[in-house]
Design a protein around this motif. Sequence first.
Motif, mmCIF file in Angstrom:
data_model
loop_
_atom_site.group_PDB
_atom_site.id
_atom_site.type_symbol
_atom_site.label_atom_id
_atom_site.label_comp_id
_atom_site.label_asym_id
_atom_site.label_seq_id
_atom_site.Cartn_x
_atom_site.Cartn_y
_atom_site.Cartn_z
ATOM 1 N N THR A 1 -2.658 2.434 20.653
ATOM 2 C CA THR A 1 -1.393 2.655 19.686
ATOM 3 C C THR A 1 -1.730 2.508 18.155
ATOM 4 N N ASN B 1 -5.640 1.284 14.962
ATOM 5 C CA ASN B 1 -5.567 1.554 16.297
ATOM 6 C C ASN B 1 -5.722 0.326 17.165
ATOM 7 N N ALA C 1 3.468 -2.588 19.815
ATOM 8 C CA ALA C 1 3.556 -2.068 21.239
ATOM 9 C C ALA C 1 3.261 -2.793 22.358
ATOM 10 N N ASN D 1 -0.885 1.492 14.434
ATOM 11 C CA ASN D 1 -0.079 0.669 14.076
ATOM 12 C C ASN D 1 -0.270 0.743 12.329
ATOM 13 N N CYS E 1 -4.423 -0.847 23.920
ATOM 14 C CA CYS E 1 -3.422 0.092 24.235
ATOM 15 C C CYS E 1 -3.418 1.596 23.699
ATOM 16 N N CYS F 1 -0.516 -5.944 17.463
ATOM 17 C CA CYS F 1 -0.025 -4.606 18.139
ATOM 18 C C CYS F 1 1.610 -4.403 17.931
#
Length: 60
Positions: A19, A13, A36, A21, A17, A34
């Motif tokens: 997200t 993570n 995102a 991955n 952010c 990342c």
Amino acid sequence: MKIRIDEDYYRWNCEWCDTENRVLWIRVHEGLTCGACHRATHLGGEMLASQEAKISAGLY
């Protein structure tokens, strides 16, 4: 950051952010980026074989 094993991938993570991955295990030594926010996450210097063993065991 916690890295988890998922077949041929590591799941992690993004701390910035939040997200989730995935990255191929062979590419972890290149660093993590990342998908995102595109921020690079460094694992703390050069990765040695002993550090890779720690990652695969979830101890890093």
